[in-house]
Design a protein around this motif. Structure first.
Motif, PDB file in Angstrom:
ATOM      1  N   PHE A   1      -0.071  -8.076 -11.255  1.00  0.00           N
ATOM      2  CA  PHE A   1       0.368  -6.981 -10.530  1.00  0.00           C
ATOM      3  C   PHE A   1      -0.244  -7.711  -9.220  1.00  0.00           C
ATOM      4  CE2 PHE A   1       0.134  -3.310 -13.675  1.00  0.00           C
ATOM      5  CZ  PHE A   1       1.832  -3.273 -13.117  1.00  0.00           C
TER       6      PHE A   1
ATOM      7  N   THR B   1      -5.123  -3.994  -9.648  1.00  0.00           N
ATOM      8  CA  THR B   1      -5.894  -4.915  -9.798  1.00  0.00           C
ATOM      9  C   THR B   1      -6.321  -5.293 -10.623  1.00  0.00           C
ATOM     10  OG1 THR B   1      -7.948  -3.268  -9.315  1.00  0.00           O
ATOM     11  CG2 THR B   1      -6.549  -4.313  -6.665  1.00  0.00           C
TER      12      THR B   1
ATOM     13  N   LEU C   1       2.364   2.392  -3.302  1.00  0.00           N
ATOM     14  CA  LEU C   1       0.939   2.837  -4.351  1.00  0.00           C
ATOM     15  C   LEU C   1       0.548   4.175  -3.740  1.00  0.00           C
ATOM     16  CD1 LEU C   1      -1.884   0.016  -4.812  1.00  0.00           C
ATOM     17  CD2 LEU C   1       0.382   0.910  -6.536  1.00  0.00           C
TER      18      LEU C   1
ATOM     19  N   TYR D   1      -4.415   2.866  -7.984  1.00  0.00           N
ATOM     20  CA  TYR D   1      -5.091   1.062  -7.520  1.00  0.00           C
ATOM     21  C   TYR D   1      -5.813   0.167  -8.240  1.00  0.00           C
ATOM     22  CZ  TYR D   1      -7.873  -2.311  -4.326  1.00  0.00           C
ATOM     23  OH  TYR D   1      -8.177  -3.615  -3.173  1.00  0.00           O
TER      24      TYR D   1
ATOM     25  N   LEU E   1      -0.956  -7.722  -5.467  1.00  0.00           N
ATOM     26  CA  LEU E   1      -0.553  -6.219  -3.735  1.00  0.00           C
ATOM     27  C   LEU E   1      -0.570  -7.045  -2.050  1.00  0.00           C
ATOM     28  CD1 LEU E   1      -2.348  -4.804  -6.392  1.00  0.00           C
ATOM     29  CD2 LEU E   1      -3.647  -4.001  -4.335  1.00  0.00           C
TER      30      LEU E   1
ATOM     31  N   ARG F   1       0.792  -1.033  -0.391  1.00  0.00           N
ATOM     32  CA  ARG F   1      -0.069   0.075   0.075  1.00  0.00           C
ATOM     33  C   ARG F   1       0.640   0.762   0.440  1.00  0.00           C
ATOM     34  NH1 ARG F   1      -5.902   1.739   2.864  1.00  0.00           N
ATOM     35  NH2 ARG F   1      -5.595   3.677   2.004  1.00  0.00           N
TER      36      ARG F   1
END
Lengths: 594, 155, 351
Positions: B62, B57, B38, B53, B64, B35
């Motif tokens: 990618f 997604t 990002l 985001y 997370l 996070r």
């Protein structure tokens, strides 16, 4: 004296069959035998005959070796290069006829091909621009730059070239639209986001002959008046990326890419953009969104990319194979090119043969060839002597074609009328052990995952189609399901935003068209005739064959098999997990399923 | 604020369409996209966190969440499917004790499925990191895992 | 503007060249259903409700994005079109929380309206339903994505009008949803609570908290008024039930084109506050006591005059409001200058 060349296939297929260790060994053996001055090793792009990799060609006598193991390399050096006796055991023998081929041209896999686009693939070092130039490379660009851009567009129109990426839109008209569109900056985009499962021709072209793609882009750029090009390539193709980047660098050094190309007033730059794993980015407007750094969600058309594309500028998007056709057309002339193929589909098409076929690989054939020729002559027929059932063409947008249409001359239009489509040319052969409901389910799983989610019919519809198919393969299908599949499928095709949704139901509709009874058996009798759908499998012991050895009982992971000594064993269907271990273990073939 | 991420942001700021390659390089750097990264990217690129985001997604490349040292990708393409790709996946799941999309607790392996990798001639096929392994049978899988287990151990 | 002729449902109409099929139809009183289209926002063409049949086109075309061309023959309600729209509605229903009985948008819901229009009573698509927790963390509205139909209007209004960029599409395909980054509650985002997302939502995925259990849409009177806050003078409609305000609906007639900020949208609670001043009060013996307007005016006039006479006009200043009309403000400054004898006149744009 020019050294003799030994070509070792460095396509992704052969590399994963370990062609690099073969090359290393060959290097060492040549040195030890003091032949390293006499022979030069070339690590080439894909030969297309991936099934038989790693492949080596000894150029001086055209000997074609396949499935070469590093330990067999000394024999090539000692027996063949030194003593002049080709190594028989490494030659390709046709399993049907038993005839051994000494050269590539004698291998039946290559005999029916017409390798125009692939004419360099496997025969040059893709990382050396000089080899491309030596075989006539960049001559087409030279020719183009000496002509008027409008003449080039006329030529492409006259050639009849249609987009090789799926839809089959006439390339010349696309170019003309982009040429006529207003905009001071224009782009050429090479769509190298080859995502159809079962297709790998674009990968092979980029890996085996990257300059052909660049040359095609340069000519397109000149014709439409563009200054910049993007190659949008899947991140899953690292080797192709590396070779393209090397090719761009070399072309820049030689002045084929840059400001005043070959002394003309035409300047053009090419950039490589790597995708990030989204199938939908093969759709041209989604691809453009992705280039711009956004979620790859398609834009409504109109406006078409030729009018408003990258950064809202006129953009011509062609796929890899289409662009690789351009130098070929300029080389042989539009008229000659248009003689190849059918009335509406000109030139050749590269098909990727996979599935239950003997010779998997890539084959470039003239349009209008029959499926039978591809599958039985080039492909060597069905694996393990099984019976042909269907061939799936065009990936997730395509359809399954049954045996009765094997003799149709294939081109863009005949495939559509058969309920399939050319797509990118993936050709997956299925035998009697393939369940067509399962195949449809497989493709819908793919499109459901890859739908971008932007428009309602595709986002919600593919999910519901898949759920219905899943119920059918689990034995929970209902009679009305088939009607629902057809109606919803039709509506998704009719109302979706982009090509992905507009073709996603094709695998269902085509299997329903040709194999409806198979669906009905799943639904009404709860039977999967191919024996694929696990939930519909019922294992049972044939009492007459059972010798009560107890092996199956021992092996069963869920304790579903019972039986006393000397009495035939029994499988409890309520407990059976349908793993099939008992079938494999039974020495007497006494356990069957159906 | 990660200075290496900041350097990447400097590289891509003002580069039109730079978000995707920036995320790619940031992920190469960190192994995944936490996070904070990002947030740093959104701030540095003068764009919204929602957009960053959303892009992160959308693309399957990618991640997370943290990933294993070795990434196993089992091809789910058509050719692999008809040649037994499902059994290959099942065997990996059994051997590793994790499902597709998951990472082993020792962070040694991440198991994933992947859409066709274009090596259909070798179906069924998998990749481990950058290596391709083709013409697989379920029984070859313990051997493959062993190769990378050792490599993981040496690190 | 150049005009061209198109045929819609068999009748010839004039249409502006360059306009979309949707606009051309709308201008001629032919209503094409839309979910994602919103005047003033960009056009994604994603809901596909507005698909129409155009002669010569292989597939149905979205009316909102397709421009009309001379001689175009369009069918907006053909069997094929209706069939496609019905399936889109059935697909919506399949992943929609169908507790319509107590839904605040019951009776004011596009999904209901179109299901009624196309006689879609139910959905045959039984399967996974999207279920998300309801975000109730902010004081103004709740987000219930189990009712979201992914039209993306909230994303666009937030980005294109407000500039807050709180929402976007996340994930992909069936799993995608419209939400904030990391599903953060709006409180923790750049949200300014302008409520425009609530206003554009065609269903009940975004609903003001104030209307919850406060009344049915058809029981509410919509009273057009001007926002009492700043000088922009935004137009809005108060949702009124039984003499009490319970919410605000948009009114597109004013210069604000229906857009509001947090104050106009949610800042009306003071109207019913018991602490609110409803008549003049005068402090007598240290205590505020109600007086008549006449007494109040007399008191003001007396005190202003006495201060002016004792200390001069410079001892006084007047502050008016940008919400007043130009004429009122003119009178006010005239009053201050000629009667109070001061140039100390100002106004506050937000008073």
């Amino acid at each position: 004296m020019m050294p003799n060349r030994i070509l070792i296939c460095g396509g992704t297929g052969c590399i994963s069959s370990h062609s690099r260790p073969v090359m290393d060994r060959l290097e060492k053996e040549l040195q030890q035998a003091n032949l390293d001055q006499e022979y030069q090793i070339i690590f080439t792009g894909c030969q297309g005959f991936c099934e038989q990799g790693p492949i080596i060609i000894v150029e001086k006598d055209s000997t074609f070796y396949c499935r070469v193991d590093p330990d067999q390399v000394p024999a090539i050096v000692q027996d063949h290069l030194k003593a002049g006796r080709p190594v028989e055991e490494l030659l390709y023998t046709n399993p049907d006829t038993g005839i051994t081929a000494r050269t590539r041209d004698e291998v039946v896999f290559f005999q029916k091909q017409k390798r125009l686009v692939l004419h360099n693939c496997g025969l040059i070092d893709p990382e050396n621009i000089d080899e491309y130039i030596a075989r006539g490379g960049y001559k087409a660009l030279e020719k183009a730059l000496a002509a008027d851009p409008l003449q080039i567009i006329e030529m492409i129109k006259k050639s009849g070239l249609r987009g090789r990426g799926g839809g089959g839109f006439p390339a010349g008209i696309k170019w003309e639209t982009a040429r006529n569109a207003a905009g001071k900056h224009k782009y050429v985009v090479c769509n190298a986001d080859e995502g159809d499962p079962g297709a790998f021709m674009d990968r092979s072209i980029m890996e085996g002959d990257p300059h052909a793609v660049l040359e095609g882009m340069l000519i397109a750029g000149f014709a439409i008046g563009a200054q910049e090009g993007y190659i949008y390539i899947r991140a899953e193709y690292p080797l192709a990326v590396r070779r393209l980047l090397a090719a761009i660098r070399q072309a820049e050094e030689k002045g084929f890419i840059g400001d005043k190309i070959l002394g003309s007033g035409f300047g053009f730059r090419i950039r490589v953009k790597q995708g990030a794993g989204a199938f939908v980015c093969g759709e041209e407007t989604a691809l453009i969104e992705s280039i711009q750094g956004n979620r790859g969600m398609p834009r409504p058309r109109p406006p078409f990319p030729a009018i408003k594309g990258v950064w809202d500028m006129p953009t011509n998007v062609n796929n890899v194979e289409t662009l690789a056709n351009i130098p070929v057309i300029l080389g042989m002339g539009a008229g000659e090119y248009a003689k190849i193929g059918t009335q509406q589909s000109k030139g050749t098409k590269i098909f990727a043969l996979t599935g239950k076929i003997n010779n998997t690989g890539l084959a470039e054939v003239p349009m209008g060839i029959t499926l039978r020729e591809i599958i039985y002559d080039i492909g060597g027929g069905i694996k393990d002597g099984k019976k042909f059932k269907a061939v799936q063409i065009g990936g997730p947008s395509g359809g399954c074609i049954p045996a009765e249409h094997l003799d149709v001359a294939i081109d863009y239009d005949s495939l559509i009328s058969l309920g399939a489509m050319m797509g990118s040319g993936g050709l997956v052969v299925m035998d009697e052990e393939t369940c067509m409901v399962d195949v449809a389910r497989f493709f819908l799983t793919f499109t459901r995952t890859e739908s971008c989610g932007k428009c309602t019919p595709c986002r919600e519809g593919t999910k519901r189609l898949l759920e219905i198919l899943e119920r059918i393969v689990e034995g929970k299908g209902e009679k009305r399901d088939l009607e629902t599949l057809e109606r919803l499928g039709r509506n998704i095709i009719d109302s979706s935003l982009c090509g992905l949704g507009q073709s996603a139901p094709n695998p269902i509709l085509s299997t329903l068209r040709y194999f409806r009874s198979e669906y009905e058996l799943h639904i009404e009798q709860k039977v999967c005739p191919a024996g694929v759908c696990k939930a519909l499998k019922h294992y049972r012991v044939i009492p007459e064959k059972c010798k009560a050895c107890g092996l199956c009982k021992q092996e069963c992971p869920v304790g579903a098999i019972t039986g006393e000594k000397k009495a035939p064993h029994v499988i409890d269907p309520a407990k059976c997990a349908k793993c099939g271990e008992c079938v494999k273990k039974c020495p007497f073939e006494a356990i069957v399923h159906g | 604020m990660d200075p290496k991420v900041a350097a990447l942001i400097d590289k891509y700021r003002g580069y039109e369409g730079g978000l995707v390659p920036l995320l790619q390089e940031a992920q190469d750097l960190k192994g995944y996209l936490p996070r904070e990264v990002l947030e740093q990217i959104a701030g540095g690129m003068h764009t919204s966190l929602a957009k960053v985001y959303g892009v992160a997604t959308f693309y399957s490349q990618f991640h997370l969440k943290p990933r294993g040292k070795n990434i196993i990708r089992v091809c789910q393409g058509t050719a692999c499917h008809v040649r037994g790709g499902t059994e290959i996946m099942a065997r990996f799941e059994k051997e590793l004790g994790v499902g597709s999309g998951e990472t082993t607790p020792d962070l040694n392996f991440t198991l994933e499925s992947v859409a066709c990798i274009g090596a259909c001639g070798l179906a069924p096929v998998i990749t481990v990191n950058d290596d391709t392994h083709g013409r697989l049978t379920p029984d070859k899988i313990p051997g493959i895992l062993e190769q990378y287990q050792e490599r993981g151990g040496k690190q | 503007m150049e005009r061209i002729t198109v045929t819609i449902n068999g009748n010839q109409y004039q249409a502006l060249k360059g306009s979309t099929i949707l606009k051309a139809a709308e201008a001629n009183n032919i209503h094409i259903p839309t979910m994602c289209y919103e005047e003033g926002l960009s056009i994604p063409g994603c809901c596909r409700m507005c698909v129409v049949e155009v002669k010569g086109a292989r597939k149905l075309l979205a009316a909102c994005t397709t421009p009309v061309t001379e001689g175009m023959e369009i069918q907006t309600e053909s069997d094929r079109v209706v069939e496609a729209r019905k399936d889109i509605l059935r697909l919506y229903l399949a992943s929609h929380d169908l507790r319509c009985l107590t839904c605040e948008r019951n009776g004011d819901c596009r999904l209901q309206d179109y299901c009624y229009r196309y006689k879609v009573e139910d959905t045959p698509y039984r399967g996974e339903q999207k279920k998300y927790p309801v975000d109730i963390s902010n004081p103004f509205f709740f987000r219930d994505y189990s009712k979201c139909i992914m039209c993306g209007k909230c994303v666009r209004v937030c980005a294109e009008i407000n500039g807050a960029y709180v929402y976007d599409f996340m994930e992909k395909g069936f799993d995608s949803k419209v939400t904030s980054a990391f599903d953060d509650p709006n409180q923790e985002t750049a949200c300014t609570f302008c409520g425009m997302c609530v206003q554009v939502c065609p269903v009940a995925a975004l609903v003001e908290k104030s209307v919850m259990w406060a009344g049915r849409p058809w029981e509410m009177q919509k009273v057009k008024t001007t926002c009492p806050y700043c000088g922009v003078g935004c137009q809005l409609k108060l949702k009124v039930k039984d003499g009490r305000i319970i919410g605000v609906a948009k009114d597109k007639s004013g210069s604000n084109l229906g857009h509001l900020c947090v104050k106009g949208q949610f800042g009306w609670e003071y109207v019913h506050s018991p602490d609110r001043l409803t008549r003049p009060l005068l402090r007598k013996n240290g205590k505020l006591e109600p007086v008549s307007w006449e007494d109040a005016y007399n008191h003001i006039a007396r005190r202003l005059s006495s201060i002016r006479d004792q200390y001069g006009g410079q001892a006084l200043a007047g502050l008016s409001s940008a919400k007043c009309t130009n004429e009122e403000n003119y009178l006010f400054q005239k009053f201050m200058r000629t009667l109070i004898h001061t140039n100390n006149v100002d106004h506050c744009a937000r008073l």
